[in-house]
Design a protein around this motif. Structure first.
Motif, PDB file in Angstrom:
ATOM      1  N   ARG B  37       0.911  -1.301   0.017  1.00 45.19           N
ATOM      2  CA  ARG B  37       0.054  -0.147   0.126  1.00 45.19           C
ATOM      3  C   ARG B  37       1.167   1.399   0.062  1.00 45.19           C
ATOM      4  N   ARG B  38       1.829   1.211   0.801  1.00 48.82           N
ATOM      5  CA  ARG B  38       2.764   2.496   0.919  1.00 48.82           C
ATOM      6  C   ARG B  38       3.715   2.557  -0.118  1.00 48.82           C
ATOM      7  N   ARG B  39       3.949   1.315  -0.513  1.00 45.49           N
ATOM      8  CA  ARG B  39       4.783   1.503  -1.820  1.00 45.49           C
ATOM      9  C   ARG B  39       4.263   2.005  -3.178  1.00 45.49           C
ATOM     10  N   ALA B  40       3.051   1.567  -3.289  1.00 49.42           N
ATOM     11  CA  ALA B  40       2.111   2.053  -4.397  1.00 49.42           C
ATOM     12  C   ALA B  40       1.760   3.597  -4.105  1.00 49.42           C
ATOM     13  N   ALA B  41       1.650   4.088  -2.897  1.00 48.91           N
ATOM     14  CA  ALA B  41       1.418   5.455  -2.561  1.00 48.91           C
ATOM     15  C   ALA B  41       2.478   6.200  -2.996  1.00 48.91           C
ATOM     16  N   LEU B  42       3.855   5.805  -2.645  1.00 47.91           N
ATOM     17  CA  LEU B  42       4.992   6.606  -2.867  1.00 47.91           C
ATOM     18  C   LEU B  42       5.325   6.570  -4.389  1.00 47.91           C
ATOM     19  N   SER B  43       5.081   5.619  -5.020  1.00 45.21           N
ATOM     20  CA  SER B  43       5.315   5.523  -6.518  1.00 45.21           C
ATOM     21  C   SER B  43       4.322   6.403  -6.988  1.00 45.21           C
ATOM     22  N   GLU B  44       3.218   6.634  -6.824  1.00 50.75           N
ATOM     23  CA  GLU B  44       2.152   7.458  -7.095  1.00 50.75           C
ATOM     24  C   GLU B  44       2.733   8.813  -6.974  1.00 50.75           C
ATOM     25  N   MET B  45       3.423   9.356  -5.953  1.00 55.86           N
ATOM     26  CA  MET B  45       3.820  10.639  -5.925  1.00 55.86           C
ATOM     27  C   MET B  45       5.097  10.997  -6.557  1.00 55.86           C
ATOM     28  N   ALA B  46       5.925   9.586  -6.928  1.00 60.61           N
ATOM     29  CA  ALA B  46       7.049   9.984  -7.866  1.00 60.61           C
ATOM     30  C   ALA B  46       6.606  10.349  -8.969  1.00 60.61           C
ATOM     31  N   ALA B  47       5.442   9.631  -9.527  1.00 59.61           N
ATOM     32  CA  ALA B  47       4.772   9.859 -11.016  1.00 59.61           C
ATOM     33  C   ALA B  47       4.347  11.415 -11.047  1.00 59.61           C
ATOM     34  N   ALA B  48       3.974  11.816  -9.808  1.00 60.37           N
ATOM     35  CA  ALA B  48       3.381  13.071  -9.889  1.00 60.37           C
ATOM     36  C   ALA B  48       4.558  14.333 -10.212  1.00 60.37           C
ATOM     37  N   GLU B  49       5.520  13.883  -9.565  1.00 59.78           N
ATOM     38  CA  GLU B  49       6.823  14.772 -10.002  1.00 59.78           C
ATOM     39  C   GLU B  49       7.095  14.766 -11.489  1.00 59.78           C
ATOM     40  N   MET B  50       6.961  13.851 -12.135  1.00 61.50           N
ATOM     41  CA  MET B  50       7.302  13.810 -13.647  1.00 61.50           C
ATOM     42  C   MET B  50       6.170  14.687 -14.138  1.00 61.50           C
ATOM     43  N   ALA B  51       4.898  14.621 -13.919  1.00 58.51           N
ATOM     44  CA  ALA B  51       3.888  15.630 -14.266  1.00 58.51           C
ATOM     45  C   ALA B  51       4.367  17.131 -14.218  1.00 58.51           C
ATOM     46  N   ASN B  52       5.002  17.463 -12.960  1.00 59.16           N
ATOM     47  CA  ASN B  52       5.641  18.873 -12.771  1.00 59.16           C
ATOM     48  C   ASN B  52       6.816  18.815 -13.631  1.00 59.16           C
ATOM     49  N   TYR B  53       7.446  18.114 -13.664  1.00 58.34           N
ATOM     50  CA  TYR B  53       8.847  18.231 -14.758  1.00 58.34           C
ATOM     51  C   TYR B  53       8.504  18.545 -16.060  1.00 58.34           C
ATOM     52  N   ARG B  54       7.353  18.016 -16.587  1.00 59.14           N
ATOM     53  CA  ARG B  54       6.889  18.227 -17.863  1.00 59.14           C
ATOM     54  C   ARG B  54       6.432  19.545 -17.929  1.00 59.14           C
ATOM     55  N   ARG B  55       5.726  19.995 -17.125  1.00 60.77           N
ATOM     56  CA  ARG B  55       5.294  21.662 -17.097  1.00 60.77           C
ATOM     57  C   ARG B  55       6.510  22.462 -17.297  1.00 60.77           C
ATOM     58  N   VAL B  56       7.453  22.276 -16.287  1.00 65.85           N
ATOM     59  CA  VAL B  56       8.378  23.093 -16.303  1.00 65.85           C
ATOM     60  C   VAL B  56       9.401  22.873 -17.683  1.00 65.85           C
ATOM     61  N   ALA B  57       9.527  21.753 -18.137  1.00 66.48           N
ATOM     62  CA  ALA B  57      10.620  21.477 -19.263  1.00 66.48           C
ATOM     63  C   ALA B  57       9.782  22.189 -20.272  1.00 66.48           C
ATOM     64  N   ASP B  58       8.644  22.072 -20.668  1.00 63.12           N
ATOM     65  CA  ASP B  58       7.527  22.574 -21.592  1.00 63.12           C
ATOM     66  C   ASP B  58       7.820  23.989 -21.517  1.00 63.12           C
ATOM     67  N   ARG B  59       7.869  24.875 -20.535  1.00 58.21           N
ATOM     68  CA  ARG B  59       8.295  25.903 -20.648  1.00 58.21           C
ATOM     69  C   ARG B  59       9.523  26.370 -20.895  1.00 58.21           C
ATOM     70  N   VAL B  60      10.565  25.653 -20.728  1.00 57.64           N
ATOM     71  CA  VAL B  60      12.005  25.908 -20.941  1.00 57.64           C
ATOM     72  C   VAL B  60      12.093  25.940 -22.476  1.00 57.64           C
ATOM     73  N   VAL B  61      11.273  24.765 -23.118  1.00 59.27           N
ATOM     74  CA  VAL B  61      11.235  24.779 -24.700  1.00 59.27           C
ATOM     75  C   VAL B  61      10.559  26.070 -25.280  1.00 59.27           C
ATOM     76  N   ALA B  62       9.594  26.450 -24.578  1.00 57.98           N
ATOM     77  CA  ALA B  62       8.787  27.653 -25.067  1.00 57.98           C
ATOM     78  C   ALA B  62       9.589  29.013 -25.129  1.00 57.98           C
ATOM     79  N   LEU B  63      10.657  28.920 -24.106  1.00 58.14           N
ATOM     80  CA  LEU B  63      11.533  29.942 -23.931  1.00 58.14           C
ATOM     81  C   LEU B  63      12.725  29.790 -24.778  1.00 58.14           C
ATOM     82  N   GLY B  64      12.916  28.876 -26.053  1.00 62.68           N
ATOM     83  CA  GLY B  64      13.849  28.441 -26.867  1.00 62.68           C
ATOM     84  C   GLY B  64      14.946  27.810 -26.334  1.00 62.68           C
ATOM     85  N   ALA B  65      14.867  27.326 -25.172  1.00 62.00           N
ATOM     86  CA  ALA B  65      16.125  26.352 -24.689  1.00 62.00           C
ATOM     87  C   ALA B  65      15.734  24.846 -24.513  1.00 62.00           C
ATOM     88  N   LEU B  66      16.906  24.376 -24.287  1.00 64.16           N
ATOM     89  CA  LEU B  66      16.727  22.972 -24.279  1.00 64.16           C
ATOM     90  C   LEU B  66      16.695  22.510 -22.698  1.00 64.16           C
TER      91      LEU B  66
END
Lengths: 214, 214
Positions: B37-66
Motif C-alpha cells: 500500500r505504501r509502496r504504491a502510494a510513494l510510486s504515485e507521488m513519484a509519478a506526480a513529480e514527472m507531471a511537474n517536470y513536464r510543465r517546467v520542461a515545456d516552459r523551457v522549450v517555449a523559451l527557446g532553450a533545451l
C-alpha cells in the motif's frame, strides 16, 4: 453487491502489480541512461505506468477488493524474475524492456480475451502502452548500427530473458490461486499449444525487427 | 522571438532537475516501503513529480532553450547531496523527504518571488505539491508514537540533512552561471539574513510539528 469474480480480481491484481514493477524497473533503468534527455524520457515512461496502475487499482476497489491484497500473491514470483535478470548497462536495460515486457503483455493480452467488458478493454488498454517499445527498439537499432558485435551480446541476453520469463510463468502459475488457470480454461476453444505458438511467432518477429536473433 | 532571459532559464533548469531527482528518489524510497500500500502510494507521488517536470520542461522549450542544457549545470551538485545522504531505511527516507524537500522548496519559492508571471505561478505551483509532506509527517508521527526513541535518531538524521543541504546550496551556487544570484539580487529589497531567518523559522516549526527537535 454481488461478490467479485475472484478470477477477475486475481488477474487485475497481476496486471496492477506488473504496472507497479514496470514503474520501479523503468525508474531504475533511468539511472543507467547515458544522458539527461534519455533519463527524462524514461522517467516519464515510468510515470505513465503509474497512471495505468491507478486505473487498474480503481477497478479492483470498485469490485470490492483491496489492490494490495489482489497483488500480494504475485510479489515473490515476479520479484525473483527481476532479481535474476538485473541489467548491467543501458543496452541490457532497454533490451529487457523490449523483449520481456512485450512477451508478458502478449500473454496477459491473450488471457484478457476471456474477460467481459469493461475489464477486457481496461486490461488491453493498459498493456498497449507502446511508447517505450518504440524508444527501446530505436536504441537497440542505433547501438547495433554503431557496433555490429552488440547484436550477438544482446541476442544472447534476450534468450536468457525468455528462459527466465518462462520459468517466471511457472512461478506465477504456482503463486496464483487457481484463478488465472480458470480464466484461460474459460476462454472458448482455448488451445494452449496454439497460444504458445502465437506468442513465440510474435516474439521472433520482434527480435528480427531490431536486428536480434533467436 | 527575443532571446530568453538566461536567469529565468537557469532557475527553471534547476527546478526541472529538482523534479527529476525527486522522482528518482521517491521511486528508490518506494522500494524501502514496508508494504504494498505504501509502496504504491510513494510510486504515485513519484509519478506526480514527472507531471511537474513536464510543465517546467515545456516552459523551457517555449523559451527557446533545451531542458537538458538548462539542467546540466546542476547535476553534479545535487547528485553529491543525494550520494552523501542515502537513507538506510524507510523512516530515514520519509524524514529526508519531509525535511530536505521542504527546505529546498522554501528556498526556491523565495527566489521565484523575483520572477514575472507566468513563471512565478508555474514555479510556486510545482513546488507546492504537499501530498508527500503530509504522508511523510504521518509516518514520522506514527513511528515516534510507537517508539519514543525514534525521535532522537530521526532528529539527529534531520540535522545532518540540513547541514548537507547548506553545503549543497554552496555547491549549487558554484555550479550556477551567476543567474540565480542575479535573480536573488533582482528581488526588490532582498535581505539575505532575513531570508535565512525565515527559512530557519519555518524549518523549526516543521520539525516540531512531527515531534523532532532541532
Amino acid at each position: 453487491m454481488t461478490a467479485p469474480d475472484p478470477a477477475l480480481v486475481d488477474l487485475l491484481g497481476l496486471v496492477a502489480y506488473g504496472e507497479l514493477l514496470a514503474f520501479d524497473r523503468l525508474a531504475a533503468d533511468a539511472r543507467l541512461a547515458p544522458d539527461l534527455r534519455r533519463r527524462a524520457a524514461l522517467s516519464e515512461m515510468a510515470a505513465a505506468e503509474m497512471a495505468n496502475y491507478r486505473r487498474v487499482a480503481d477497478r479492483v476497489v470498485a469490485l470490492g477488493a483491496l489492490p494490495e491484497e489482489a497483488m500480494g500473491p504475485y510479489v515473490g514470483a515476479l520479484q525473483a524474475f527481476h532479481d535474476s535478470t538485473e541489467p548491467k548497462d543501458w543496452l541490457e536495460a532497454v533490451t529487457k524492456a523490449y523483449v520481456g515486457d512485450a512477451i508478458t503483455d502478449d500473454f496477459l493480452g491473450e488471457i484478457a480475451g476471456a474477460l467481459d467488458e469493461p475489464d477486457r478493454r481496461l486490461v488491453l488498454d493498459v498493456l498497449h502502452e507502446s511508447r517505450y517499445a518504440e524508444f527501446a527498439a530505436a536504441e537497440i537499432r542505433a547501438a547495433i548500427a554503431a557496433d555490429a558485435r552488440v547484436a550477438g551480446r544482446l541476442s544472447m541476453w534476450a534468450r536468457r530473458l525468455v528462459g527466465e520469463a518462462l520459468s517466471q510463468a511457472g512461478r506465477v502459475a504456482a503463486a496464483d490461486r487457481g484463478a488465472l488457470t480458470a480464466l484461460i480454461g474459460r476462454r472458448e476453444g482455448v488451445d494452449v499449444p496454439a497460444l504458445f505458438q502465437r506468442l513465440t511467432a510474435v516474439h521472433t518477429e520482434r527480435m528480427t525487427a531490431v536486428g536480434l536473433n533467436n
